[in-house]
Design an enzyme around this catalytic site. Sequence first.
Site, short mmCIF file in Angstrom:
data_model
loop_
_atom_site.label_atom_id
_atom_site.label_comp_id
_atom_site.label_asym_id
_atom_site.label_seq_id
_atom_site.Cartn_x
_atom_site.Cartn_y
_atom_site.Cartn_z
N LYS A 94 12.68 -6.32 -29.52
CA LYS A 94 13.66 -6.71 -30.55
C LYS A 94 12.96 -7.39 -31.73
O LYS A 94 13.20 -7.04 -32.88
CB LYS A 94 14.70 -7.64 -29.92
CG LYS A 94 15.79 -8.08 -30.87
CD LYS A 94 17.08 -8.38 -30.13
CE LYS A 94 17.08 -9.73 -29.45
NZ LYS A 94 17.26 -10.86 -30.39
N SER A 95 12.10 -8.36 -31.44
CA SER A 95 11.44 -9.09 -32.54
C SER A 95 10.62 -8.13 -33.40
O SER A 95 10.63 -8.22 -34.64
CB SER A 95 10.50 -10.15 -31.97
OG SER A 95 11.22 -11.15 -31.31
N ASP A 105 13.05 -17.41 -24.43
CA ASP A 105 14.20 -16.53 -24.16
C ASP A 105 14.34 -16.20 -22.68
O ASP A 105 15.35 -15.64 -22.26
CB ASP A 105 14.07 -15.23 -24.97
CG ASP A 105 14.27 -15.48 -26.46
OD1 ASP A 105 14.82 -16.54 -26.83
OD2 ASP A 105 13.87 -14.61 -27.26
C1 S3P Z 1 12.68 -14.82 -32.32
C2 S3P Z 1 12.33 -16.14 -32.20
C3 S3P Z 1 12.91 -17.05 -31.22
C4 S3P Z 1 13.67 -16.31 -30.14
C5 S3P Z 1 14.54 -15.21 -30.69
C6 S3P Z 1 13.69 -14.21 -31.46
C7 S3P Z 1 12.02 -13.99 -33.36
O1 S3P Z 1 13.82 -17.92 -31.87
O2 S3P Z 1 14.46 -17.19 -29.37
O3 S3P Z 1 15.21 -14.54 -29.65
O4 S3P Z 1 12.13 -12.75 -33.32
O5 S3P Z 1 11.35 -14.56 -34.22
P1 S3P Z 1 13.35 -19.30 -32.56
O6 S3P Z 1 12.45 -18.99 -33.69
O7 S3P Z 1 14.64 -19.95 -33.05
O8 S3P Z 1 12.70 -20.09 -31.48
#
Ligand code: S3P
Length: 426
Positions: free
Chosen positions: A22-23, A314
């Site tokens: 996803k990221s 996560d």
């Molecule tokens: C993500 C960063 C994380 C994670 C989220 C996806 C990202 O959040 O919890 O599911 O893709 O950069 P945070 O940056 O708020 O920790």
Amino acid sequence: MAKLIIKPIKQIKAEIQVPGDKSISHRAIMIGSLANGETVVNNFLMSEDCLATVKCLGQLGIDIQMANDKCQMSDGCRTIIRGKGLRGLRESKAVLDVGNSGTTIRLLSGILAGQSFTSTITGDKSIQKRPMMRIVKPLRSMGATIEGREEKDQIFAPLKISGGKLSPIKYELPIASAQVKSAILLAGLFAEGETRVIEKVQARDHTERMLAYFGVKNGQEFQGKVVDVPGDLSSAAFFIVAALIAPNSELIIKNVGTNPTRTGIIEVLQRMGAKLEIVDEQVVSGEPRATILVTRSSLRGTNISGEIIPRLIDEIPIIAVAATQAQGITEISGARELRVKESDRLAAISAELGKMGAKIKELDDGMIIEGPTGLKGAKVKSYGDHRVAMSLTIAGLIADGETTIDDTACIETSFPGFEALLRHIQ
Ligand code: S3P
């Protein structure tokens, strides 16, 4: 409202793949939109969150061609972005709606801060409750004008972002957050000079890797690329834990992203005694990926805190499920950030696993779980949070009797095909 009904599983014996990360999928769309020419994204994650990013960039004038709504992972879910360069975005007359996606609103705000037009960006009820000061403060100090619903020291979406000429900053992150880091780095593309983010504890580094992969240099135009997205370790995590705790199980998961800023869960589970092997590691499009071999294991409790927390942030809900089956105490601390995710995950997981008979105590910044406990089927709810819904589903696989998980439509935000894959491995 969608729900899942889960019965105990006899064993898991399968070879699977999970959908794209996803990221990385979000970043490929955003960075590909700022590149010149075509960016081809293979194994793009066709989930609601990532499709929200596609829709927003479409509203900002970028042509993005989706493979096919029902594309299978084996076909590669090929998505093509016709990037228009660093100055190619156009004002959207309509409000940009990110749905449930925190990554979309925070990263895209960084990009919007550098545009010569005004945008309004918002999302669903959960998004409108999530803290945005963490991005607004650094973006304002770079020169962007951002308004929102301000309450005490916080600011909430909808955000009105009037971009413009930005100045570079050197910013030390007060909280470990890849979304905040990325918002600043993406805004930095539009600032003259070097923008630097300093992290006390490292959060996921997909933005930095992808900018390097595209060959981005401060303020200079860059070309589109082919991005091959690995499977999402955060999605694989549900199946990894399922195979560790379900009877007689053996599972092979191919093509999973193994970026070290994400593999905290593997380290913790191995420390708990999990038989997990990582084989065939290779780097593709600047990101490592591997095959993960999982064998049912006897687990023992452990302490989880400190620098590892952002590397498994996560996965804490599914680690809590594993901990209910581990011998002894598992203590998770330093994870207060879980209170401001898609739901308050500390409250949600403690309450719902508790209903299934888990010995679990909610802490201000974590949880204490005592195992092993024979879980019992119960009626539980997701709080509209995909990772809570999937964690409870996995708990249901080893519970005595039937478990009903209410409000599971949210699983589509990150893991389309979750239920089908779950049925497939049985
Ligand atoms: C993500 C960063 C994380 C994670 C989220 C996806 C990202 O959040 O919890 O599911 O893709 O950069 P945070 O940056 O708020 O920790």
